[in-house]
Every structure is written in C-alpha cells, then in structure tokens.
Design a protein around this motif. Structure first.
Motif, short mmCIF file in Angstrom:
data_model
loop_
_atom_site.label_atom_id
_atom_site.label_comp_id
_atom_site.label_asym_id
_atom_site.label_seq_id
_atom_site.Cartn_x
_atom_site.Cartn_y
_atom_site.Cartn_z
N GLN A 172 0.94 6.82 -0.07
CA GLN A 172 1.29 6.58 -1.43
C GLN A 172 -0.11 5.91 -2.18
N LEU A 173 -0.34 5.01 -1.71
CA LEU A 173 -1.53 4.07 -2.07
C LEU A 173 -2.70 4.95 -2.26
N MET A 216 -9.98 -0.44 -2.66
CA MET A 216 -9.02 0.30 -1.91
C MET A 216 -8.69 -0.14 -0.64
N ILE A 217 -9.62 -0.72 0.02
CA ILE A 217 -9.58 -1.60 1.25
C ILE A 217 -8.64 -2.66 1.15
N GLU A 218 -9.08 -3.50 -0.07
CA GLU A 218 -8.26 -4.81 -0.31
C GLU A 218 -6.83 -4.53 -0.76
N ARG A 222 -3.56 -5.85 1.56
CA ARG A 222 -2.32 -6.50 1.06
C ARG A 222 -0.96 -6.07 1.42
N LEU A 223 -0.93 -4.75 1.76
CA LEU A 223 0.31 -4.25 2.13
C LEU A 223 0.97 -4.98 3.10
N GLY A 225 2.63 -5.97 6.75
CA GLY A 225 2.29 -5.51 7.92
C GLY A 225 0.80 -5.09 8.25
N VAL A 226 0.16 -4.89 7.32
CA VAL A 226 -1.24 -4.21 7.78
C VAL A 226 -2.28 -5.47 8.01
N ARG A 227 -2.96 -5.41 9.32
CA ARG A 227 -3.52 -6.40 9.96
C ARG A 227 -5.21 -6.21 9.59
N SER A 228 -5.57 -4.87 9.87
CA SER A 228 -7.09 -4.58 9.63
C SER A 228 -7.01 -3.12 9.24
N VAL A 229 -8.16 -2.99 8.77
CA VAL A 229 -8.60 -1.68 7.85
C VAL A 229 -10.07 -1.59 8.07
N SER A 230 -10.49 -0.11 8.53
CA SER A 230 -11.78 0.06 8.61
C SER A 230 -12.07 1.78 8.09
N LEU A 231 -13.09 1.62 7.63
CA LEU A 231 -13.39 3.05 7.20
C LEU A 231 -14.92 3.45 7.58
N ASP A 232 -14.86 4.76 8.33
CA ASP A 232 -16.20 5.15 9.06
C ASP A 232 -16.96 6.21 7.87
#
Length: 232
Positions: A172-173, A216-218, A222-223, A225-232
């Motif tokens: 949704q985000l 968007m990553i920030e 903030r959701l 349960g989310v611990r880490s995010v990476s975008l290649d």
C-alpha cells in the motif's frame, strides 16, 4: 613514388601515440565509472590492435617484393575483431537479476576498431569514432540517469518480523508513492532458536517519475516490524 609496403619510424610512433591517447580517453571514462575494464585495459587493447594493423600492412614488406606472393593486410585485422570478443566477454557479469558490463564490452570492441583504423592511417575516422564513443558513454549516460533511470526495474529488499498484514501495508505504501510492483516474493529468514520469526520480502519495482527514494525508504523503516530496507 613511395613504396606502399614501407613506413618510416615517425609514422609508426605517431600511430602508436595516437592509439595510446584515444584509447586512454575512453578508458578514463570507464575508469571514472569503476568499470571492470578501465584506463589501462583500453589503452592496451588500442595499442595492441594498432600494432597488429601495422604488422599486417608493413611487417611483411620483404615478401611483398616477391612475384609469387600476394599480401592481404585485412587478414590479421580480422583476427583482432574475432579475438576481442573473448576479452569483452570477461567484462560481462550476470548477477542473477541483471547483466552488467555490456557497455564496457562494447567500448572495448570500438577501441579495437579504432586501433585498427589508426594502424591503417585513418586518423580522421579514428578520432571521429572516439568523439562519438565519448558522447555515447558520457553524455548519453547523463541523459539516461536523469530521464530514464527512474523507470528501470529495481530490486527492493526488506527484512521484517513475521507479523500479520505487514505485506499489505508495504504494498500500500509503495502504491501511494506511484511505484509499480512487477514481482514479489516472501521467504523465511534464518534465525536462532531464541529469536522471533523473521521474513525476507523481495520486490521488483518500477519507481515513479520524481520518486524520492530516501523518503520512501524512511517511511518503510517506520512501518511496524520492518528492520532493514535496501534498494539495488
């Protein structure tokens, strides 16, 4: 009339120096982009192909004077065109999701052709090819990054706790940011026996025009349960 099968040391030096300069210019651009084949590789390819062309045209001058011998200067040059494919293939990498190095492999092929042209004395053609190659590698690369890069499919990876409705909130985000989800996969992350269950979410997304990746990553982080995010 000058013998077509001989060349003086001045023109040999001129052609090799020009090969070094033109090959180095394209190699410098690849070096700045941290590519597999950089400055030295492009210089060596251009110098080598120039030397092969000089050898093909002038290295058998003694045989050219024999009545029963016919020389074909294109024979060694053809081997350069065939052989450069092996070197170019070494710069192409398949990472499982994308292929990189195609542009560098193509630049090596062009540099080899430039070296052959320099060795044959086609200075204008070699210089013009170098100019056009630089336009393709540098100028068009800037245009692509500015106007087309955001439309490429990117790989977005999230590590999160295994809680209900998390996947729906993530999609949704991304949808609210105008991202087009092309592919999605979820798998369990390896954890120790005393740790809570975690999942790995991998999405192939096409970013919208003007998307602010950092924001968007920030928001994803903030959701709950989310611990880490990476975008290649």
């Amino acid at each position: 009339m000058q013998d077509p099968w001989t060349i003086d040391t001045f023109h040999i030096t001129l052609r090799l120096v020009l090969a070094l300069l033109l090959g180095g210019v394209i190699g410098f651009e690849r070096e700045r982009s941290s590519r597999a084949a950089g400055l030295r590789t492009h210089i060596l390819v251009c110098l080598g192909s120039t030397l092969v062309m000089l050898l093909s045209m002038y290295g058998f001058a003694d045989f050219a004077r024999l009545d029963n011998v016919r020389l074909d200067p294109a024979r060694l040059a053809a081997q350069v065109i065939s052989g450069i494919g092996f070197l170019g293939a070494g710069t192409i990498l398949y990472t499982g999701k994308s292929i990189t190095g195609l542009t560098t492999a193509a630049s090596l092929w062009v540099v080899a052709a430039m070296g052959l042209a320099i060795g044959a004395g086609f200075y204008y053609a070699a210089g013009l090819a170098c100019f056009f190659a630089l336009i393709s590698l540098f100028v068009l690369n800037l245009v692509e990054k500015r106007y087309m890069h955001h439309r490429k499919v990117r790989s977005l990876k999230l590590e999160a706790a295994d809680i209900p409705s998390l996947l729906g909130r993530v999609t949704q985000l991304l949808g609210s940011k105008g991202c087009d989800i092309q592919k999605l996969s979820v798998e369990e992350a390896p954890v120790d026996a005393d740790e809570a269950a975690r999942i790995l979410i991998t999405l192939s997304v096409r970013l919208s025009k003007g998307a602010k990746v950092s924001e968007m990553i920030e928001e994803l982080l903030r959701l709950e349960g989310v611990r880490s995010v990476s975008l290649d």
